[in-house]
Scaffold this active site. Structure first.
Site, PDB file in Angstrom:
ATOM      1  N   GLY A  99       0.806  -1.219   0.000  1.00  0.00           N
ATOM      2  CA  GLY A  99       0.000   0.000   0.000  1.00  0.00           C
ATOM      3  C   GLY A  99       0.838   1.266   0.000  1.00  0.00           C
ATOM      4  CG  ASN A 123      10.126  16.058   1.848  1.00  0.00           C
ATOM      5  OD1 ASN A 123       9.947  14.872   2.119  1.00  0.00           O
ATOM      6  ND2 ASN A 123      10.812  16.452   0.778  1.00  0.00           N
ATOM      7  CG  ASN A 125       9.293  10.656   1.189  1.00  0.00           C
ATOM      8  OD1 ASN A 125       9.064  11.280   0.163  1.00  0.00           O
ATOM      9  ND2 ASN A 125       9.160   9.337   1.267  1.00  0.00           N
ATOM     10  CB  THR A 181     -37.795 -29.769   9.713  1.00  0.00           C
ATOM     11  OG1 THR A 181     -38.682 -30.894   9.657  1.00  0.00           O
ATOM     12  CG2 THR A 181     -38.043 -29.007  11.009  1.00  0.00           C
ATOM     13  CG  HIS A 182     -35.512 -32.254   6.440  1.00  0.00           C
ATOM     14  ND1 HIS A 182     -34.218 -32.674   6.225  1.00  0.00           N
ATOM     15  CD2 HIS A 182     -35.772 -32.495   7.751  1.00  0.00           C
ATOM     16  CE1 HIS A 182     -33.721 -33.157   7.347  1.00  0.00           C
ATOM     17  NE2 HIS A 182     -34.634 -33.057   8.290  1.00  0.00           N
ATOM     18  CB  SER A 312     -41.874 -10.004 -15.425  1.00  0.00           C
ATOM     19  OG  SER A 312     -41.695 -10.571 -16.705  1.00  0.00           O
ATOM     20  CB  VAL A 319     -44.816  -7.992  -7.499  1.00  0.00           C
ATOM     21  CG1 VAL A 319     -43.960  -7.261  -6.470  1.00  0.00           C
ATOM     22  CG2 VAL A 319     -45.755  -7.018  -8.201  1.00  0.00           C
ATOM     23  CG  ASN A 320     -39.947 -10.978  -9.430  1.00  0.00           C
ATOM     24  OD1 ASN A 320     -40.848 -11.815  -9.473  1.00  0.00           O
ATOM     25  ND2 ASN A 320     -39.304 -10.569 -10.508  1.00  0.00           N
TER      26      ASN A 320
END
Length: 458
Positions: A99, A123, A125, A181-182, A312, A319-320
């Site tokens: 960096g 300066n 530096n 579940t599942h 769409s 509607v999404n």
């Protein structure tokens, strides 16, 4: 008037845009790294300028810089933060691994403006970088920027999300839905229990993220090039942290071991890991919302998310669930960022990690994405969704899994037979149980009451 001016550094002369505040070293980086067009994050540059201001003040207090020069440097840094400072920081993320290019970019810009303020030469530096190396200022800036962004943006956003979920949980407490579940029908749960689980996940993710702040507040500053502190005043690290704390209101301190903080990025890797955990949590919330909102006719249709935009370009009226989708994409991106940070964290060879800009960019990107999307998820999805009571009641009435409540009375095998018959014949579980047990309807209505079943117990 020419478009360029000639600047000089240790490698010689170089043409620089005439109006640029930076000098030759920044221009060399611009020339060398036309990689992505993506600059270092604004949060990183902000933290770097704060660090330069703190360093200047520390050096004045330690008599390493005279007061007028140190004040000119510090005031310049703070003034830049009030302006559109990013226009002066063109260096690509994909640059030298230490960096150094970004450090010198800051040094040159600040030196130019401080010279004007002081009326004398400052300066890059010798003065702006006094007592510092890229090898300690850049790792420190990663910690500073991440700590600030987590404290100021992410944690407040998570508190807002948690509070919004808790408020919605109170609003929907009366609703009971089919648990799953599942992705298969299971015992009933209250909507408030579902949301309570979400709130706890968000709360716990926030606790884990907050737990990395003490490590992020340990700084490499004072270790300079390799951790030994060469060319830094013995008290510089302590004074730097004090000045930085005055500027930020946080509790930064010199690190326990400069060699570890310069040679590795373990803290950033750990912080990213906690961000990934939050991403996983948000992905789960987004998917639950999408499933419950699915339909409206051929899906679950248990809730209706706020309609925010047409879904769409070809199917009218569609509607999404756009906010959960955006949330899921953020989660995927954060998980990817974490993988990049993990690889970068392995790139510490001997006394220096050499993927510091990549770590900074991905870590801050993850924090920004998570903070922003947490507020969107709270305000544009969770706060405003509506519950479809009809869908919930219809599914509960036909759920044979309610027979689980009869296990202690009639046994698992008999209960399974009743459930299968109810499935097969498409009949309410209470009617089939009435035919196949000695229990009367009144007793079955009590035992199979979905609301009571959400309380657990025997």
């Amino acid at each position: 008037m020419t478009d360029t001016r000639i600047e000089r550094d240790s490698m010689g002369e170089l043409a620089v845009p005439a109006t640029a505040l930076y000098g030759a070293q920044t221009q060399r980086a611009v020339n060398n790294f036309p990689v992505s067009g993506q600059r270092m994050p604004q949060a990183f540059v902000r933290a770097l300028l704060l660090a330069k201001a703190a360093a200047a003040r520390a050096n004045v207090s330690l008599q390493q810089l005279d007061a007028p020069m140190g004040e000119a440097i510090a005031d310049t840094c703070l003034q830049l933060l009030q302006e559109d400072f990013m226009q002066h920081f063109p260096v690509d993320v994909f640059q030298t691994g230490s960096g150094t290019s970004s450090n010198m970019n800051a040094n040159e810009v600040v030196a130019t403006l401080a010279s004007r303020r002081l009326g004398g030469k400052v300066n890059p530096n010798d003065h702006v970088n006094c007592g510092q190396s890229s090898n300690d200022i850049i790792p420190s800036t990663i910690h500073i920027s991440a700590a600030l962004e987590i404290s100021e943006r992410l944690l407040p956003a998570l508190r807002h999300l948690e509070q919004t979920i808790q408020s919605k949980a109170g609003e929907v407490h009366a609703y009971v839905k089919t648990g799953r579940t599942h992705l298969m029908d299971a015992m009933p749960v209250r909507m408030s229990q579902v949301l309570g689980g979400w709130a706890q996940q968000v709360r716990q993710a926030g606790v884990h993220i907050e737990s990395v702040l003490p490590a992020l507040q340990q700084l490499a500053q004072g270790g300079t090039a390799v951790g030994t502190g060469i060319n830094a005043h013995p008290r510089f690290a302590e004074r730097f942290s004090q000045e930085l704390n005055d500027l930020t209101g946080l509790a930064f301190r010199p690190g326990d071991d400069f060699f570890a903080l310069i040679g590795s990025q373990d803290t950033a890797v750990a912080a990213s890991g906690q961000l990934k955990t939050l991403a996983v949590t948000l992905m789960k919330l987004a998917n639950d919302l999408r499933w419950m909102n699915s339909g409206p006719l051929a899906g679950l249709g248990e809730i209706e998310l706020e309609a925010l935009q047409p879904g769409s370009s070809i199917m009218p009226g569609k509607v999404n669930p756009v906010i959960p989708e955006a949330t899921a994409m953020v989660a995927a991106q954060v998980i990817g960022n974490d993988a990049a940070i993990a690889v970068a964290g392995q790139s510490g060879n001997f006394e220096l990690n050499v993927m510091l800009p990549l770590v900074a960019d991905n870590l801050l990107h993850s924090i920004q994405l998570l903070a922003n999307v947490s507020r969107l998820l709270a305000d544009k999805a969770i706060a405003s969704f509506k519950v479809n009571q009809g869908k919930l009641s219809e599914a509960l009435a036909r759920n044979p899994i309610l027979v689980t409540a009869l296990n202690p009375i009639i046994g698992y095998q008999k209960a399974a037979e009743i459930a299968k018959q109810a499935y097969r014949e498409g009949r309410p579980i209470i009617d089939v149980a009435l035919e196949n047990t000695d229990l009367d309807r009144a007793r079955l209505e009590v035992l199979l009451d979905p609301e009571k079943l959400t309380a657990g117990g025997l």
